[in-house]
Design a protein around this motif. Sequence first.
Motif, PDB file in Angstrom:
ATOM      1  N   ARG A 125       0.788  -1.241  -0.201  1.00 40.09           N
ATOM      2  CA  ARG A 125      -0.076   0.206  -0.194  1.00 40.09           C
ATOM      3  C   ARG A 125       0.718   1.402   0.102  1.00 40.09           C
ATOM      4  O   ARG A 125       1.869   1.401   0.834  1.00 40.09           O
ATOM      5  N   ASP A 126       0.595   2.101  -0.838  1.00 40.08           N
ATOM      6  CA  ASP A 126       1.256   3.481  -0.872  1.00 40.08           C
ATOM      7  C   ASP A 126       3.010   3.502  -1.304  1.00 40.08           C
ATOM      8  O   ASP A 126       3.826   4.011  -0.749  1.00 40.08           O
ATOM      9  N   GLY A 127       3.306   2.202  -1.887  1.00 39.19           N
ATOM     10  CA  GLY A 127       4.426   1.902  -2.386  1.00 39.19           C
ATOM     11  C   GLY A 127       5.240   1.373  -1.070  1.00 39.19           C
ATOM     12  O   GLY A 127       6.474   1.164  -1.413  1.00 39.19           O
ATOM     13  N   LEU A 128       4.662   1.055  -0.171  1.00 39.53           N
ATOM     14  CA  LEU A 128       5.433   0.153   1.100  1.00 39.53           C
ATOM     15  C   LEU A 128       4.892  -1.274   1.153  1.00 39.53           C
ATOM     16  O   LEU A 128       3.731  -1.592   0.736  1.00 39.53           O
ATOM     17  N   GLU A 129       5.713  -2.170   1.880  1.00 41.45           N
ATOM     18  CA  GLU A 129       5.161  -3.373   2.248  1.00 41.45           C
ATOM     19  C   GLU A 129       4.907  -3.284   3.626  1.00 41.45           C
ATOM     20  O   GLU A 129       5.772  -2.859   4.573  1.00 41.45           O
ATOM     21  N   TRP A 130       3.734  -3.661   4.051  1.00 40.83           N
ATOM     22  CA  TRP A 130       3.282  -3.354   5.430  1.00 40.83           C
ATOM     23  C   TRP A 130       3.145  -4.806   6.144  1.00 40.83           C
ATOM     24  O   TRP A 130       2.817  -5.816   5.596  1.00 40.83           O
ATOM     25  N   ILE A 131       3.443  -4.670   7.561  1.00 40.11           N
ATOM     26  CA  ILE A 131       2.961  -5.845   8.366  1.00 40.11           C
ATOM     27  C   ILE A 131       2.190  -5.094   9.617  1.00 40.11           C
ATOM     28  O   ILE A 131       1.926  -3.885   9.924  1.00 40.11           O
ATOM     29  N   GLU A 132       1.317  -6.180  10.338  1.00 39.63           N
ATOM     30  CA  GLU A 132       0.423  -5.647  11.311  1.00 39.63           C
ATOM     31  C   GLU A 132       1.196  -6.596  12.583  1.00 39.63           C
ATOM     32  O   GLU A 132       1.182  -7.726  12.552  1.00 39.63           O
ATOM     33  N   ALA A 133       1.450  -5.840  13.644  1.00 36.79           N
ATOM     34  CA  ALA A 133       1.682  -6.521  15.008  1.00 36.79           C
ATOM     35  C   ALA A 133       0.737  -6.220  15.999  1.00 36.79           C
ATOM     36  O   ALA A 133       0.408  -5.221  16.497  1.00 36.79           O
ATOM     37  N   THR A 134       0.032  -7.333  16.347  1.00 40.08           N
ATOM     38  CA  THR A 134      -0.909  -7.329  17.558  1.00 40.08           C
ATOM     39  C   THR A 134      -0.351  -7.632  18.605  1.00 40.08           C
ATOM     40  O   THR A 134       0.381  -8.968  18.846  1.00 40.08           O
ATOM     41  N   PRO A 135      -0.348  -7.061  19.950  1.00 46.33           N
ATOM     42  CA  PRO A 135       0.304  -7.359  21.182  1.00 46.33           C
ATOM     43  C   PRO A 135      -0.571  -8.557  21.708  1.00 46.33           C
ATOM     44  O   PRO A 135      -1.778  -8.557  21.655  1.00 46.33           O
ATOM     45  N   LYS A 136       0.267  -9.590  22.481  1.00 43.71           N
ATOM     46  CA  LYS A 136      -0.392 -10.582  23.047  1.00 43.71           C
ATOM     47  C   LYS A 136      -0.875 -10.459  24.218  1.00 43.71           C
ATOM     48  O   LYS A 136      -1.813 -10.929  24.860  1.00 43.71           O
ATOM     49  N   ARG A 138      -2.885  -7.935  26.319  1.00 44.68           N
ATOM     50  CA  ARG A 138      -3.679  -6.817  25.914  1.00 44.68           C
ATOM     51  C   ARG A 138      -4.009  -5.381  26.732  1.00 44.68           C
ATOM     52  O   ARG A 138      -4.538  -4.729  26.449  1.00 44.68           O
ATOM     53  N   ASP A 139      -2.899  -5.343  27.739  1.00 44.80           N
ATOM     54  CA  ASP A 139      -2.802  -4.319  28.656  1.00 44.80           C
ATOM     55  C   ASP A 139      -1.636  -3.224  27.973  1.00 44.80           C
ATOM     56  O   ASP A 139      -1.110  -2.692  28.835  1.00 44.80           O
ATOM     57  N   SER A 140      -1.238  -3.354  26.764  1.00 42.49           N
ATOM     58  CA  SER A 140      -0.145  -2.823  26.193  1.00 42.49           C
ATOM     59  C   SER A 140      -0.394  -1.231  26.113  1.00 42.49           C
ATOM     60  O   SER A 140       0.576  -0.339  25.605  1.00 42.49           O
ATOM     61  N   GLY A 141      -1.770  -0.969  26.030  1.00 42.13           N
ATOM     62  CA  GLY A 141      -2.154   0.409  25.441  1.00 42.13           C
ATOM     63  C   GLY A 141      -2.348   0.616  24.134  1.00 42.13           C
ATOM     64  O   GLY A 141      -3.002   1.689  23.789  1.00 42.13           O
ATOM     65  N   PHE A 142      -2.316  -0.377  23.269  1.00 43.28           N
ATOM     66  CA  PHE A 142      -2.687  -0.066  21.991  1.00 43.28           C
ATOM     67  C   PHE A 142      -3.169  -1.506  21.452  1.00 43.28           C
ATOM     68  O   PHE A 142      -2.996  -2.531  21.909  1.00 43.28           O
ATOM     69  N   GLU A 143      -3.933  -1.471  20.164  1.00 45.32           N
ATOM     70  CA  GLU A 143      -4.496  -2.674  19.848  1.00 45.32           C
ATOM     71  C   GLU A 143      -3.801  -3.362  18.877  1.00 45.32           C
ATOM     72  O   GLU A 143      -3.784  -4.419  18.677  1.00 45.32           O
ATOM     73  N   LYS A 144      -3.283  -2.380  17.870  1.00 42.76           N
ATOM     74  CA  LYS A 144      -2.370  -2.934  16.900  1.00 42.76           C
ATOM     75  C   LYS A 144      -1.411  -1.946  16.184  1.00 42.76           C
ATOM     76  O   LYS A 144      -1.681  -0.540  16.485  1.00 42.76           O
TER      77      LYS A 144
END
Length: 199
Positions: A125-136, A138-144
């Motif tokens: 997307r947008d000329g970049l190769e993307w990955i998604e990191a989802t924290p195992k 759940r209290d990390s403060g972010f979802e992904k």
Amino acid sequence: MRPLLLLLLTLPAFAGGLEQLKGFLSQTQAFTASFQQTVSQKSGKQQQASGTMAIQRPGRFDWNYVKPYEQRVVGDGKQLWIYDPDLNQVTRKRLDQALGDSPAALLAGSNDLEKSYKLTDMGSRDGLEWIEATPKNRDSGFEKVRMGFKDAQPMAMELADSFGQTTLIRFSNISRNPKLDANRFNFVPPKGADVVAAD
């Protein structure tokens, strides 16, 4: 056909995001860049910020906001320090709690990201190769977190937190494996600053 040319022809033209992430982690000990950050709230309101950052893997980073206000976020390998010059206040917490506060913590982490995150290839997307990191955790403060790579270098990050905010960060003026002064990552609270422990 020459062996080198044959080898080049058999390699994939564009490595996927996960391959580029692994390339970055295996080939990068230090990394500096300028960044532009946009935080979008559910209401549609946006906040802009910019500054510079540096990481020394594993676990050390220095994230400096310059505009619209100054703030410095430093990871020294054990502690996270957040310094707000306007308030003359320093917040200290354990580095393992730092990811919700600074995306640099993900880039500066260990090579074994799959211990803490579920990693998914998200395509181009947008000329970049993307990955998604989802924290195992759940209290990390972010979802992904999504990271966009080009030539095994992070060019963009998108963070979605549990409050419905999305943070987009784009990197420029990138330098890979520059020589960095180790003292850059040793934060000493300024004289007279209030130090708040958030462990």
